[in-house]
Design a protein around this motif. Structure first.
Motif, mmCIF file in Angstrom:
data_model
loop_
_atom_site.group_PDB
_atom_site.id
_atom_site.type_symbol
_atom_site.label_atom_id
_atom_site.label_comp_id
_atom_site.label_asym_id
_atom_site.label_seq_id
_atom_site.Cartn_x
_atom_site.Cartn_y
_atom_site.Cartn_z
ATOM 1 N N LEU A 162 0.441 4.185 -2.692
ATOM 2 C CA LEU A 162 0.190 5.581 -2.288
ATOM 3 C C LEU A 162 1.260 6.510 -2.870
ATOM 4 C CD1 LEU A 162 -0.799 4.864 1.429
ATOM 5 C CD2 LEU A 162 -2.321 5.807 -0.318
ATOM 6 N N ARG A 163 2.515 6.044 -2.893
ATOM 7 C CA ARG A 163 3.581 6.875 -3.490
ATOM 8 C C ARG A 163 3.334 7.071 -4.989
ATOM 9 N NH1 ARG A 163 6.378 4.632 0.694
ATOM 10 N NH2 ARG A 163 6.690 2.647 -0.346
ATOM 11 N N ASP B 30 2.079 9.981 9.439
ATOM 12 C CA ASP B 30 0.792 9.494 9.958
ATOM 13 C C ASP B 30 0.240 8.413 9.044
ATOM 14 O OD1 ASP B 30 0.761 11.249 12.081
ATOM 15 O OD2 ASP B 30 -0.290 12.820 10.967
ATOM 16 N N LEU B 31 -0.777 7.707 9.520
ATOM 17 C CA LEU B 31 -1.434 6.719 8.671
ATOM 18 C C LEU B 31 -2.510 7.389 7.817
ATOM 19 C CD1 LEU B 31 -2.016 3.475 10.800
ATOM 20 C CD2 LEU B 31 -0.097 4.084 9.311
ATOM 21 N N VAL B 32 -2.624 6.935 6.594
ATOM 22 C CA VAL B 32 -3.689 7.351 5.687
ATOM 23 C C VAL B 32 -4.983 6.669 6.160
ATOM 24 C CG1 VAL B 32 -4.397 7.051 3.268
ATOM 25 C CG2 VAL B 32 -2.028 7.664 3.818
ATOM 26 N N ASP C 33 9.849 10.478 3.461
ATOM 27 C CA ASP C 33 9.534 10.252 4.880
ATOM 28 C C ASP C 33 10.619 9.441 5.601
ATOM 29 O OD1 ASP C 33 8.964 7.916 3.528
ATOM 30 O OD2 ASP C 33 7.048 7.543 4.520
ATOM 31 N N ARG D 105 6.220 7.582 12.466
ATOM 32 C CA ARG D 105 5.858 6.292 11.854
ATOM 33 C C ARG D 105 5.989 5.167 12.882
ATOM 34 N NH1 ARG D 105 9.881 6.578 7.121
ATOM 35 N NH2 ARG D 105 9.202 4.505 6.491
ATOM 36 N N VAL E 164 -6.938 3.059 1.898
ATOM 37 C CA VAL E 164 -6.076 1.887 1.645
ATOM 38 C C VAL E 164 -6.905 0.619 1.391
ATOM 39 C CG1 VAL E 164 -3.943 2.693 2.695
ATOM 40 C CG2 VAL E 164 -5.643 1.617 4.120
ATOM 41 N N VAL F 145 -0.053 13.695 4.644
ATOM 42 C CA VAL F 145 -0.224 12.696 5.707
ATOM 43 C C VAL F 145 1.014 11.790 5.740
ATOM 44 C CG1 VAL F 145 -1.660 10.787 6.521
ATOM 45 C CG2 VAL F 145 -2.726 12.734 5.368
ATOM 46 N N MET F 146 1.422 11.342 4.562
ATOM 47 C CA MET F 146 2.574 10.439 4.481
ATOM 48 C C MET F 146 3.858 11.152 4.911
ATOM 49 S SD MET F 146 1.760 8.521 0.921
ATOM 50 C CE MET F 146 3.104 7.350 0.944
ATOM 51 N N ARG G 113 -2.669 -2.290 8.556
ATOM 52 C CA ARG G 113 -1.937 -1.554 9.588
ATOM 53 C C ARG G 113 -2.833 -1.173 10.757
ATOM 54 N NH1 ARG G 113 2.311 0.545 5.792
ATOM 55 N NH2 ARG G 113 3.886 1.651 6.979
ATOM 56 N N THR H 204 0.838 -1.205 0.000
ATOM 57 C CA THR H 204 0.000 0.000 0.000
ATOM 58 C C THR H 204 0.876 1.259 0.000
ATOM 59 O OG1 THR H 204 -0.302 -0.485 2.348
ATOM 60 C CG2 THR H 204 -2.199 -0.813 0.923
ATOM 61 N N GLY H 205 2.069 1.167 0.620
ATOM 62 C CA GLY H 205 2.996 2.312 0.600
ATOM 63 C C GLY H 205 3.387 2.643 -0.841
ATOM 64 N N GLY I 293 2.828 -4.021 4.297
ATOM 65 C CA GLY I 293 2.419 -2.703 4.815
ATOM 66 C C GLY I 293 0.908 -2.574 4.923
ATOM 67 N N ARG J 188 13.297 8.146 0.063
ATOM 68 C CA ARG J 188 11.921 8.500 0.387
ATOM 69 C C ARG J 188 11.848 9.775 1.213
ATOM 70 N NH1 ARG J 188 8.902 3.126 2.388
ATOM 71 N NH2 ARG J 188 8.004 4.703 3.767
HETATM 72 P P1 AMP Z 1 5.378 2.127 3.792
HETATM 73 O O1 AMP Z 1 5.971 2.251 2.437
HETATM 74 O O2 AMP Z 1 4.646 0.839 3.984
HETATM 75 O O3 AMP Z 1 6.362 2.414 4.897
HETATM 76 O O4 AMP Z 1 4.248 3.269 3.899
HETATM 77 C C1 AMP Z 1 4.564 4.642 3.767
HETATM 78 C C2 AMP Z 1 3.430 5.506 4.295
HETATM 79 O O5 AMP Z 1 2.248 5.262 3.529
HETATM 80 C C3 AMP Z 1 3.026 5.241 5.725
HETATM 81 O O6 AMP Z 1 3.843 5.933 6.664
HETATM 82 C C4 AMP Z 1 1.586 5.738 5.722
HETATM 83 O O7 AMP Z 1 1.541 7.146 5.726
HETATM 84 C C5 AMP Z 1 1.098 5.271 4.361
HETATM 85 N N1 AMP Z 1 0.546 3.896 4.402
HETATM 86 C C6 AMP Z 1 1.037 2.792 3.769
HETATM 87 N N2 AMP Z 1 0.279 1.712 3.997
HETATM 88 C C7 AMP Z 1 -0.725 2.126 4.809
HETATM 89 C C8 AMP Z 1 -1.829 1.471 5.431
HETATM 90 N N3 AMP Z 1 -2.048 0.162 5.264
HETATM 91 N N4 AMP Z 1 -2.657 2.217 6.201
HETATM 92 C C9 AMP Z 1 -2.459 3.540 6.369
HETATM 93 N N5 AMP Z 1 -1.436 4.225 5.835
HETATM 94 C C10 AMP Z 1 -0.562 3.537 5.050
#
Ligand code: AMP
Length: 213
Positions: free
Chosen positions: A35-36, A57-59, A162, A171, A64, A52-53, A87, A31-32, A84, A160
């Protein structure tokens, strides 16, 4: 076989998912990454989630869950690797329902354990290849001296937004508050397998294979 890779940011979920894709022909659903992609392509949703990212924070669950719903329709090849996701407990319940709707289930949840100091070290040194997504680390796996990715030859180094100290703190906080309860949730369902995520990439991969067999 459908599995979840569960663990804090920097645990190595993406690296191990890539290996499982190569070895077992599984499909990685990160999902990360989704979202990217949305953020980079400037879609409305991408604009909403960018800040948010960046904060760490969480989306929202709705966003997702919607992304995953789209991806799990139809053929699952050698099985899905959820990287990911989920969450939150709400996401975990939604995943169970979505899989059931497709006549599928979850075979294992692999928790990758890594201590916090190692996470911080890994994340602040992390880069990925813009061509193929291979993960590099300034200390343990630096970019080849010719500047070309050893996997695909691309010269595009990505870091990245973040992967910085402030976002990382947030995170980690989100992980402990909202995601770590999933460890107990899947333990109670009898689906949890735990591996030590701190070793060499190949050792962790072997531990995951052991957990899945
Ligand atoms: P990751 O690449 O998995 O570290 O995700 C990067 C960012 O995307 C996270 O810090 C959140 O902001 C968002 N994100 C990714 N997956 C989720 C999820 N399952 N629920 C909520 N936010 C998510």
């Amino acid at each position: 076989m459908n599995i979840i890779l569960l663990g804090p940011p920097g645990a190595g979920k993406g690296t191990q998912a890539h290996i499982l894709v190569e070895k077992r022909g599984m499909i990685q659903l990160s999902t990360g990454d989704m979202l990217r992609e949305a953020k980079d392509s400037g879609t409305e949703m991408g604009k909403v989630v960018a800040e948010v990212m960046a904060r760490g924070d969480l989306v929202t669950d709705d966003i997702v869950i919607g992304l995953i719903r789209e991806k799990i329709q139809g053929d699952n090849g050698g099985g899905f690797i959820f990287d990911g996701f989920p969450r939150t407990l709400a996401q975990a319940d939604a995943l169970a329902e979505l899989l059931q709707e497709q006549g599928q289930g979850l075979d294992a949840v692999v928790e990758m354990q890594v201590d916090d100091d190692a996470l911080v070290e890994r994340i602040t040194a992390r880069s990925t290849c813009g061509g193929c997504g291979a993960v590099y680390n300034d200390i343990t796996k630096p970019w080849p001296e010719d500047g070309k990715c050893a996997n695909c030859g691309s010269t595009e180094v990505k870091r990245r937004a973040d992967d910085n100290a402030d976002s990382l703190k947030q995170r980690l906080m989100e992980y402990y508050k909202k995601t770590s309860p999933l460890i107990g949730y899947y333990y109670a369902k009898g689906q949890l397998k735990t591996v030590d995520g701190l070793g060499e990439i190949d050792d962790v991969s072997a531990a995951i294979e052991g957990a899945l067999s």
